[in-house]
Structures are given as structure tokens and as C-alpha cells.
Design a protein around this motif. Structure first.
Motif, PDB file in Angstrom:
ATOM      1  N   THR A 128       0.845  -1.191   0.000  1.00 55.41           N
ATOM      2  CA  THR A 128       0.000   0.000   0.000  1.00 55.41           C
ATOM      3  C   THR A 128       0.884   1.246   0.000  1.00 55.41           C
ATOM      4  OG1 THR A 128      -1.861   1.089   1.144  1.00 55.41           O
ATOM      5  CG2 THR A 128      -0.142   0.105   2.525  1.00 55.41           C
ATOM      6  N   VAL A 129       0.283   2.411   0.054  1.00 55.88           N
ATOM      7  CA  VAL A 129       1.044   3.655   0.168  1.00 55.88           C
ATOM      8  C   VAL A 129       1.122   4.040   1.642  1.00 55.88           C
ATOM      9  CG1 VAL A 129       0.638   4.586  -2.136  1.00 55.88           C
ATOM     10  CG2 VAL A 129      -1.078   4.932  -0.360  1.00 55.88           C
ATOM     11  N   GLU A 130       2.224   4.639   2.023  1.00 54.52           N
ATOM     12  CA  GLU A 130       2.464   4.955   3.440  1.00 54.52           C
ATOM     13  C   GLU A 130       1.397   5.878   4.006  1.00 54.52           C
ATOM     14  OE1 GLU A 130       6.323   6.132   6.203  1.00 54.52           O
ATOM     15  OE2 GLU A 130       6.269   6.703   4.084  1.00 54.52           O
ATOM     16  N   SER A 131       0.803   6.713   3.145  1.00 51.25           N
ATOM     17  CA  SER A 131      -0.206   7.660   3.615  1.00 51.25           C
ATOM     18  C   SER A 131      -1.537   6.999   3.953  1.00 51.25           C
ATOM     19  CB  SER A 131      -0.447   8.740   2.555  1.00 51.25           C
ATOM     20  OG  SER A 131      -0.876   8.149   1.331  1.00 51.25           O
ATOM     21  N   ASN A 132      -1.716   5.728   3.564  1.00 53.61           N
ATOM     22  CA  ASN A 132      -2.954   5.012   3.884  1.00 53.61           C
ATOM     23  C   ASN A 132      -2.813   4.437   5.293  1.00 53.61           C
ATOM     24  OD1 ASN A 132      -5.158   3.231   4.100  1.00 53.61           O
ATOM     25  ND2 ASN A 132      -5.097   2.730   1.907  1.00 53.61           N
ATOM     26  N   SER A 133      -3.105   5.252   6.278  1.00 57.61           N
ATOM     27  CA  SER A 133      -2.877   4.868   7.674  1.00 57.61           C
ATOM     28  C   SER A 133      -3.753   3.691   8.083  1.00 57.61           C
ATOM     29  CB  SER A 133      -3.125   6.063   8.592  1.00 57.61           C
ATOM     30  OG  SER A 133      -4.440   6.569   8.419  1.00 57.61           O
ATOM     31  N   ARG A 134      -4.960   3.607   7.530  1.00 51.31           N
ATOM     32  CA  ARG A 134      -5.851   2.496   7.875  1.00 51.31           C
ATOM     33  C   ARG A 134      -5.260   1.169   7.430  1.00 51.31           C
ATOM     34  NH1 ARG A 134     -11.049   0.871   5.208  1.00 51.31           N
ATOM     35  NH2 ARG A 134     -12.179  -0.447   6.699  1.00 51.31           N
ATOM     36  N   ALA A 135      -4.716   1.147   6.209  1.00 52.97           N
ATOM     37  CA  ALA A 135      -4.104  -0.083   5.720  1.00 52.97           C
ATOM     38  C   ALA A 135      -2.815  -0.390   6.476  1.00 52.97           C
ATOM     39  CB  ALA A 135      -3.823   0.029   4.231  1.00 52.97           C
ATOM     40  N   MET A 136      -1.993   0.619   6.697  1.00 51.89           N
ATOM     41  CA  MET A 136      -0.703   0.406   7.345  1.00 51.89           C
ATOM     42  C   MET A 136      -0.853  -0.058   8.791  1.00 51.89           C
ATOM     43  SD  MET A 136       1.858   0.789   5.274  1.00 51.89           S
ATOM     44  CE  MET A 136       3.277   1.093   6.322  1.00 51.89           C
ATOM     45  N   SER A 137      -2.010   0.182   9.393  1.00 48.03           N
ATOM     46  CA  SER A 137      -2.215  -0.213  10.787  1.00 48.03           C
ATOM     47  C   SER A 137      -2.903  -1.570  10.914  1.00 48.03           C
ATOM     48  CB  SER A 137      -3.038   0.854  11.522  1.00 48.03           C
ATOM     49  OG  SER A 137      -4.340   0.961  10.956  1.00 48.03           O
ATOM     50  N   ALA A 138      -3.178  -2.234   9.808  1.00 50.87           N
ATOM     51  CA  ALA A 138      -3.830  -3.551   9.852  1.00 50.87           C
ATOM     52  C   ALA A 138      -2.927  -4.545  10.581  1.00 50.87           C
ATOM     53  CB  ALA A 138      -4.137  -4.025   8.448  1.00 50.87           C
ATOM     54  N   LYS A 139      -3.531  -5.348  11.460  1.00 48.67           N
ATOM     55  CA  LYS A 139      -2.760  -6.301  12.264  1.00 48.67           C
ATOM     56  C   LYS A 139      -3.240  -7.741  12.108  1.00 48.67           C
ATOM     57  CE  LYS A 139      -0.434  -2.949  14.203  1.00 48.67           C
ATOM     58  NZ  LYS A 139       0.975  -2.705  13.793  1.00 48.67           N
ATOM     59  N   SER A 140      -4.353  -7.949  11.436  1.00 46.88           N
ATOM     60  CA  SER A 140      -4.945  -9.276  11.386  1.00 46.88           C
ATOM     61  C   SER A 140      -5.703  -9.477  10.072  1.00 46.88           C
ATOM     62  CB  SER A 140      -5.920  -9.464  12.551  1.00 46.88           C
ATOM     63  OG  SER A 140      -7.030  -8.572  12.404  1.00 46.88           O
ATOM     64  N   LEU A 141      -6.115 -10.710   9.840  1.00 50.20           N
ATOM     65  CA  LEU A 141      -6.928 -11.002   8.663  1.00 50.20           C
ATOM     66  C   LEU A 141      -8.232 -10.219   8.716  1.00 50.20           C
ATOM     67  CD1 LEU A 141      -7.662 -12.503   6.093  1.00 50.20           C
ATOM     68  CD2 LEU A 141      -8.369 -14.463   7.491  1.00 50.20           C
ATOM     69  N   LYS A 142      -8.813 -10.098   9.885  1.00 53.00           N
ATOM     70  CA  LYS A 142     -10.055  -9.341  10.008  1.00 53.00           C
ATOM     71  C   LYS A 142      -9.862  -7.902   9.553  1.00 53.00           C
ATOM     72  CE  LYS A 142     -13.721  -8.100  13.271  1.00 53.00           C
ATOM     73  NZ  LYS A 142     -14.200  -8.208  14.677  1.00 53.00           N
ATOM     74  N   ASP A 143      -8.722  -7.314   9.914  1.00 52.60           N
ATOM     75  CA  ASP A 143      -8.442  -5.945   9.473  1.00 52.60           C
ATOM     76  C   ASP A 143      -8.331  -5.880   7.950  1.00 52.60           C
ATOM     77  OD1 ASP A 143      -8.383  -5.090  12.098  1.00 52.60           O
ATOM     78  OD2 ASP A 143      -6.202  -5.239  12.260  1.00 52.60           O
ATOM     79  N   LEU A 144      -7.658  -6.871   7.343  1.00 48.28           N
ATOM     80  CA  LEU A 144      -7.513  -6.902   5.884  1.00 48.28           C
ATOM     81  C   LEU A 144      -8.854  -7.057   5.201  1.00 48.28           C
ATOM     82  CD1 LEU A 144      -4.345  -9.137   5.354  1.00 48.28           C
ATOM     83  CD2 LEU A 144      -4.509  -6.668   5.063  1.00 48.28           C
ATOM     84  N   GLN A 145      -9.748  -7.806   5.810  1.00 44.25           N
ATOM     85  CA  GLN A 145     -11.072  -8.021   5.215  1.00 44.25           C
ATOM     86  C   GLN A 145     -11.892  -6.744   5.167  1.00 44.25           C
ATOM     87  OE1 GLN A 145     -12.349 -11.213   7.776  1.00 44.25           O
ATOM     88  NE2 GLN A 145     -11.701 -12.808   6.321  1.00 44.25           N
ATOM     89  N   GLY A 146     -11.503  -5.755   5.927  1.00 46.44           N
ATOM     90  CA  GLY A 146     -12.162  -4.453   5.867  1.00 46.44           C
ATOM     91  C   GLY A 146     -11.550  -3.519   4.839  1.00 46.44           C
ATOM     92  N   LEU A 147     -10.514  -4.008   4.140  1.00 44.19           N
ATOM     93  CA  LEU A 147      -9.848  -3.224   3.106  1.00 44.19           C
ATOM     94  C   LEU A 147     -10.198  -3.776   1.732  1.00 44.19           C
ATOM     95  CD1 LEU A 147      -6.322  -3.017   4.796  1.00 44.19           C
ATOM     96  CD2 LEU A 147      -8.170  -1.325   4.931  1.00 44.19           C
ATOM     97  N   SER A 148      -9.739  -3.101   0.683  1.00 46.10           N
ATOM     98  CA  SER A 148      -9.989  -3.553  -0.690  1.00 46.10           C
ATOM     99  C   SER A 148      -8.672  -3.737  -1.424  1.00 46.10           C
ATOM    100  CB  SER A 148     -10.872  -2.543  -1.433  1.00 46.10           C
ATOM    101  OG  SER A 148     -10.239  -1.274  -1.504  1.00 46.10           O
ATOM    102  N   ALA A 149      -8.663  -4.707  -2.331  1.00 52.21           N
ATOM    103  CA  ALA A 149      -7.438  -5.050  -3.058  1.00 52.21           C
ATOM    104  C   ALA A 149      -7.630  -4.871  -4.553  1.00 52.21           C
ATOM    105  CB  ALA A 149      -7.044  -6.494  -2.757  1.00 52.21           C
ATOM    106  N   LEU A 150      -6.507  -4.795  -5.263  1.00 53.81           N
ATOM    107  CA  LEU A 150      -6.496  -4.819  -6.716  1.00 53.81           C
ATOM    108  C   LEU A 150      -5.783  -6.082  -7.170  1.00 53.81           C
ATOM    109  CD1 LEU A 150      -5.463  -1.146  -7.602  1.00 53.81           C
ATOM    110  CD2 LEU A 150      -7.770  -2.105  -7.542  1.00 53.81           C
ATOM    111  N   SER A 151      -6.314  -6.724  -8.193  1.00 54.59           N
ATOM    112  CA  SER A 151      -5.669  -7.889  -8.764  1.00 54.59           C
ATOM    113  C   SER A 151      -6.199  -8.077 -10.178  1.00 54.59           C
ATOM    114  CB  SER A 151      -5.935  -9.135  -7.903  1.00 54.59           C
ATOM    115  OG  SER A 151      -5.137 -10.225  -8.337  1.00 54.59           O
ATOM    116  N   ASN A 152      -5.884  -9.201 -10.763  1.00 54.45           N
ATOM    117  CA  ASN A 152      -6.322  -9.525 -12.118  1.00 54.45           C
ATOM    118  C   ASN A 152      -6.912 -10.925 -12.087  1.00 54.45           C
ATOM    119  OD1 ASN A 152      -6.321 -10.502 -14.865  1.00 54.45           O
ATOM    120  ND2 ASN A 152      -4.901  -8.883 -15.411  1.00 54.45           N
ATOM    121  N   GLN A 153      -8.119 -11.084 -12.581  1.00 52.75           N
ATOM    122  CA  GLN A 153      -8.774 -12.381 -12.532  1.00 52.75           C
ATOM    123  C   GLN A 153      -8.005 -13.449 -13.296  1.00 52.75           C
ATOM    124  OE1 GLN A 153     -12.820 -11.902 -13.861  1.00 52.75           O
ATOM    125  NE2 GLN A 153     -13.410 -10.628 -12.124  1.00 52.75           N
TER     126      GLN A 153
END
Length: 301
Positions: free
Chosen positions: A155-180
Motif C-alpha cells: 500500500t502507500v504509506e499515507s494510507n494509515s488504515r491499511a498500514m495499521s492492519a494487524k490481522s486477517l479481520k483488518d484486511l477483510q475491511g480493506l480492498s485489493a487490486l488484482s487480475n482475474q
């Protein structure tokens, strides 16, 4: 027969890991099939444009066949895989010069391999990537074994919510980019219950993360001091303490249709076996930051 001048040129190109025409740095890719045919004995292979350009910068006029240190500027997993590709082919007895064509997606790569226009990829892909194309595309020996591939949530350093994630549950509250089309990546994100947005072009993804259109993307760990990944003007950092273990094996892809496919596969496998036995493959992945001891104690999801 190849003239003595052409033969010397061919040897130099193989030694440096350059295209047969000895192109300037950054111009190895984007060649049409007719370009390869213009050089006697040249064979057309495929590589992503950004990887082949960074490979030239990484090599910096060094002899790829003598290369034993895979660290330094522009080193990363796919860049060192190009170097391993050349070293393995040479050790396996391959001597024909290679030219490279831009390959923007795995779908395009499979079409070109399946038609016999290109002989192989210069970087590795998941074994699952050839699903449905097994009649025309084959795999080299694995360069990355099952369970060896670990990725960071970048992620980018300015995304404090993402940078503070500590668990899978925290990641599940975020969104990702990928390619099917990246079947393993997409499947793992779904397995973890993470929302993923499909983006066709890798080079767009960092820009979208920087613009706040998603929180993170998956990427191999880097050899940089802070594990950061620079893509163009965008600097990404892994969410500290978390990593993803990817199941599956990765291989170079080789055409079954191309007249030189069988010979290239035999040479490549012979060379890869030697490099693996001598510890060169593991060393290259460690020095590029891909096998990274600094994340050994991070939570593996």
C-alpha cells in the motif's frame, strides 16, 4: 552457415544476455516476429516490457553468464529470473540467439506460445496459468516450489488504515487490486475473504492504490532497506507484520508448437537442475529480496 562476424555477434549477445541485434538498454522488447527472422538463427521469446528494461539496467553491461551477485539496483524476482533463464540455457547447451517481444498479459503470451510465434517466456508463471492450453504450452522444471512464494500486502504509506492492519479481520475491511487471470492471486484473495477489484494492467494498479481507489495490491517482497517497491513515481510499502503464503509452483512457459520448443525445454531443464543443485536459484531469489528473512516472523495467512 553463419559467417564468422555473425557468430561472434551471436556469442557476445548470449554472453551479455542481450537480444541478438545487441539493442541498447531498455529496447530489447517490442520486436516483431519478422525482426527475429531477419537475424540468422534468432529465436523469438517473450518478456514483459518493464521487466526486460529493468533487466538491462540491472545487468548494466555485466556478463550475465558470469553473474554471481544478484543484488543491487533494479533487482527483483522477475528481473533475476531473466538472468537465471540465460544462465540455465547456456549451461544446458543452448546457443541460438534470442530476441524478445513485449508480452503485456498472460493471455497474450499463451496465444503467442500456442501459435508457435514465440518459443518461451523469460520469467516464471504459475502452473495453473496454462489451464486450457496444455495441448500447445508446456512447463519447465519448477523454479519456485510449492509454498515457497510469499507476497506482501503493498500500500502507500499515507494510507494509515491499511498500514495499521494487524490481522486477517483488518484486511477483510480493506480492498485489493488484482487480475482475474492471475488465478493463484485471485483465488487466495477470495480464500481470505478480501474484496478484490479486477484490473487488466499491472502498471495501473500502483497508481490506483496511490489515488485511493483501493487499499493494496499483492507483490513479492523487495530487497530495499524498508522492503518498499517503486513502480514509476509510486512508492509502495508492505503492511508490516502480515504476509500471504501462495500455494503452487512457478515455471517458465515453453511452446509445444515452436520448432525449437523441445530443444529449448531440454536445455533449460538441464541448466535449471544444475543451478538448483549449486544453490544459485535460491541465492538469486534471496539477494533479490524475494526470499526475505526480514519477514520470517510475520504472520503468514
Amino acid at each position: 552457415m553463419i559467417s564468422s562476424t555473425a557468430e561472434l555477434k551471436r556469442r557476445d549477445c548470449l554472453r551479455l544476455g542481450l537480444a541478438a541485434a545487441a539493442l541498447p538498454a531498455g529496447l530489447m522488447s517490442g520486436l516483431a516476429a519478422s525482426d527475429a527472422q531477419a537475424e540468422p538463427g534468432a529465436v523469438l521469446a517473450a518478456g514483459p516490457a518493464d521487466v526486460m528494461a529493468d533487466y538491462q539496467r540491472f545487468l548494466n553491461q555485466r556478463d550475465v553468464l558470469q553473474l554471481s551477485d544478484f543484488s543491487g539496483p533494479y533487482s527483483r524476482r522477475d528481473v533475476v529470473e531473466v538472468a537465471l533463464f540465460f544462465q540455465a540455457l547456456h549451461r544446458g547447451g543452448w546457443r541460438a540467439p534470442l530476441k524478445f517481444q513485449d508480452m503485456p498479459s498472460v493471455e497474450r503470451l499463451l496465444r503467442e506460445l500456442g501459435s508457435g510465434k514465440v518459443v518461451s517466456s523469460s520469467t516464471s508463471y504459475w502452473s495453473e496459468d496454462i489451464s486450457g492450453a496444455e495441448a500447445s504450452v508446456q512447463l519447465s522444471q519448477a523454479v519456485i516450489g510449492d509454498g515457497e512464494f510469499e507476497a506482501g500486502f503493498y500500500t502507500v504509506e499515507s494510507n494509515s488504515r491499511a498500514m495499521s492492519a494487524k490481522s486477517l479481520k483488518d484486511l477483510q475491511g480493506l480492498s485489493a487490486l488484482s487480475n482475474q487471470s492471475w488465478l493463484v492471486d485471485w483465488r487466495n484473495l477470495k480464500r481470505l475473504g478480501i474484496r478484490a477489484q479486477h484490473v487488466t494492467n499491472w502498471e495501473l494498479m500502483p497508481k490506483m492504490v496511490a489515488a485511493g481507489r483501493a487499499d493494496f495490491l499483492l507483490a513479492p517482497f523487495q530487497a530495499t532497506p524498508d522492503l518498499s517497491l517503486q513502480v514509476g513515481t509510486v512508492r509502495l510499502q508492505p503492511i508490516p507484520g502480515l504476509k500471504l503464503g501462495m500455494q503452487g509452483t512457478r515455471h517458465y512457459l515453453i511452446s509445444k508448437i515452436h520448432p525449437d520448443g523441445a530443444n529449448l525445454q531440454a536445455a533449460l531443464n538441464t541448466g535449471l537442475q544444475q543451478l538448483r543443485q549449486q544453490g544459485v536459484i535460491r541465492k538469486a531469489y534471496m539477494q533479490s529480496g524475494f526470499f526475505n528473512p526480514r519477514v520470517s516472523d510475520w504472520l503468514r495467512l
